[in-house]
Design a protein around this motif. Structure first.
Motif, PDB file in Angstrom:
ATOM      1  N   LEU A   1     114.185  62.407  -3.724  1.00 45.82           N
ATOM      2  CA  LEU A   1     115.215  61.915  -2.823  1.00 45.82           C
ATOM      3  C   LEU A   1     114.713  61.900  -1.384  1.00 45.82           C
ATOM      4  O   LEU A   1     114.940  60.937  -0.649  1.00 45.82           O
ATOM      5  N   SER A   2     114.001  62.956  -0.980  1.00 45.23           N
ATOM      6  CA  SER A   2     113.486  62.980   0.396  1.00 45.23           C
ATOM      7  C   SER A   2     112.399  61.932   0.577  1.00 45.23           C
ATOM      8  O   SER A   2     112.294  61.319   1.646  1.00 45.23           O
ATOM      9  N   ALA A   3     111.584  61.690  -0.449  1.00 49.01           N
ATOM     10  CA  ALA A   3     110.561  60.649  -0.346  1.00 49.01           C
ATOM     11  C   ALA A   3     111.209  59.270  -0.251  1.00 49.01           C
ATOM     12  O   ALA A   3     110.769  58.417   0.533  1.00 49.01           O
ATOM     13  N   LEU A   4     112.272  59.045  -1.006  1.00 47.22           N
ATOM     14  CA  LEU A   4     112.984  57.778  -0.962  1.00 47.22           C
ATOM     15  C   LEU A   4     113.628  57.568   0.412  1.00 47.22           C
ATOM     16  O   LEU A   4     113.556  56.472   0.994  1.00 47.22           O
ATOM     17  N   ALA A   5     114.227  58.624   0.952  1.00 46.22           N
ATOM     18  CA  ALA A   5     114.846  58.519   2.280  1.00 46.22           C
ATOM     19  C   ALA A   5     113.782  58.265   3.348  1.00 46.22           C
ATOM     20  O   ALA A   5     113.997  57.465   4.276  1.00 46.22           O
ATOM     21  N   GLY A   6     112.617  58.913   3.232  1.00 45.05           N
ATOM     22  CA  GLY A   6     111.527  58.689   4.193  1.00 45.05           C
ATOM     23  C   GLY A   6     111.019  57.265   4.138  1.00 45.05           C
ATOM     24  O   GLY A   6     110.764  56.631   5.178  1.00 45.05           O
ATOM     25  N   ARG A   7     110.860  56.718   2.926  1.00 40.44           N
ATOM     26  CA  ARG A   7     110.403  55.338   2.775  1.00 40.44           C
ATOM     27  C   ARG A   7     111.425  54.366   3.369  1.00 40.44           C
ATOM     28  O   ARG A   7     111.065  53.389   4.040  1.00 40.44           O
ATOM     29  N   TRP A   8     112.707  54.625   3.145  1.00 34.58           N
ATOM     30  CA  TRP A   8     113.756  53.759   3.670  1.00 34.58           C
ATOM     31  C   TRP A   8     113.743  53.780   5.195  1.00 34.58           C
ATOM     32  O   TRP A   8     113.875  52.740   5.837  1.00 34.58           O
ATOM     33  N   MET A   9     113.555  54.989   5.789  1.00 32.27           N
ATOM     34  CA  MET A   9     113.510  55.109   7.247  1.00 32.27           C
ATOM     35  C   MET A   9     112.295  54.369   7.816  1.00 32.27           C
ATOM     36  O   MET A   9     112.390  53.715   8.860  1.00 32.27           O
ATOM     37  N   ARG A  10     111.151  54.459   7.153  1.00 32.27           N
ATOM     38  CA  ARG A  10     109.960  53.758   7.644  1.00 32.27           C
ATOM     39  C   ARG A  10     110.160  52.239   7.593  1.00 32.27           C
ATOM     40  O   ARG A  10     109.740  51.517   8.481  1.00 32.27           O
ATOM     41  N   GLN A  11     110.815  51.770   6.540  1.00 35.21           N
ATOM     42  CA  GLN A  11     111.071  50.331   6.443  1.00 35.21           C
ATOM     43  C   GLN A  11     112.044  49.883   7.516  1.00 35.21           C
ATOM     44  O   GLN A  11     111.910  48.799   8.078  1.00 35.21           O
ATOM     45  N   ARG A  12     113.041  50.694   7.806  1.00 33.59           N
ATOM     46  CA  ARG A  12     114.037  50.323   8.827  1.00 33.59           C
ATOM     47  C   ARG A  12     113.395  50.282  10.214  1.00 33.59           C
ATOM     48  O   ARG A  12     113.735  49.449  11.034  1.00 33.59           O
ATOM     49  N   THR A  13     112.511  51.206  10.499  1.00 25.95           N
ATOM     50  CA  THR A  13     111.890  51.258  11.830  1.00 25.95           C
ATOM     51  C   THR A  13     110.768  50.225  11.964  1.00 25.95           C
ATOM     52  O   THR A  13     110.424  49.838  13.064  1.00 25.95           O
ATOM     53  N   ALA A  14     110.215  49.769  10.865  1.00 27.67           N
ATOM     54  CA  ALA A  14     109.138  48.782  10.921  1.00 27.67           C
ATOM     55  C   ALA A  14     109.682  47.396  11.243  1.00 27.67           C
ATOM     56  O   ALA A  14     108.951  46.540  11.721  1.00 27.67           O
ATOM     57  N   ARG A  15     110.888  47.117  11.047  1.00 25.82           N
ATOM     58  CA  ARG A  15     111.458  45.787  11.296  1.00 25.82           C
ATOM     59  C   ARG A  15     111.680  45.520  12.715  1.00 25.82           C
ATOM     60  O   ARG A  15     111.808  45.882  13.679  1.00 25.82           O
TER      61      ARG A  15
END
Length: 150
Positions: free
Chosen positions: A136-150
């Motif tokens: 769950l923490s890895a999924l949340a980290g990946r989601w945050m990285r995708q949101r900030t990369a845009r």
């Protein structure tokens, strides 16, 4: 958190064990203390008859032999009933011994379960955190990285 729940459960079992031993001790002391009042009633035991429905199944020789045997045992029963109240003090020591033995077993159970919990934690990847939390923490980290990369 598991260790806290484990020790709360062990303490609850210890409290239940203490209550059980206390109630058993109180009932036994009451019965032993009042046994002397029953002396003299053992002679009346020979007058007790079996129920009619049971007399049909018991051999006639036993029906004749049983009252005589009970009448012969009446003096022995009376003397035992008079001696029983002196045993009340020994019941307290016996109750404490039983309580200590049960309490030690419960504490040893708690220690064993604590060891099992700690062994299970040390064998999990990530220092004891479960794989579901890591995922769950890895999924949340990946989601945050995708949101900030845009």
């Amino acid at each position: 958190m598991a260790a806290l729940f484990l020790w709360i459960s062990v303490l609850a079992l210890l409290a239940l064990w203490s209550l059980t031993v206390w109630a058993g001790h109180a009932a036994a002391v009451w019965a032993v203390s009042n046994a002397g009042a029953l002396s003299g009633t053992a002679a009346d035991i020979a007058a007790i008859r079996l129920p009619p429905w049971l007399e049909f199944w018991v051999p006639r020789e036993v029906l004749e032999w049983l009252p005589r045997m009970l009448a012969d045992l009446a003096p022995l029963i009376d003397s035992l009933l008079q001696a029983v109240p002196a045993l009340a003090g020994g019941l307290t020591a016996l109750a404490w011994g039983v309580w200590v033995l049960g309490g030690l077993l419960l504490v040893l159970l708690g220690i064993g379960l604590q060891l099992l919990v700690s062994l299970r934690r040390s064998r999990l990847p990530g220092g004891g955190r479960s794989a579901g939390v890591q995922g769950l923490s890895a999924l949340a980290g990946r989601w945050m990285r995708q949101r900030t990369a845009r």
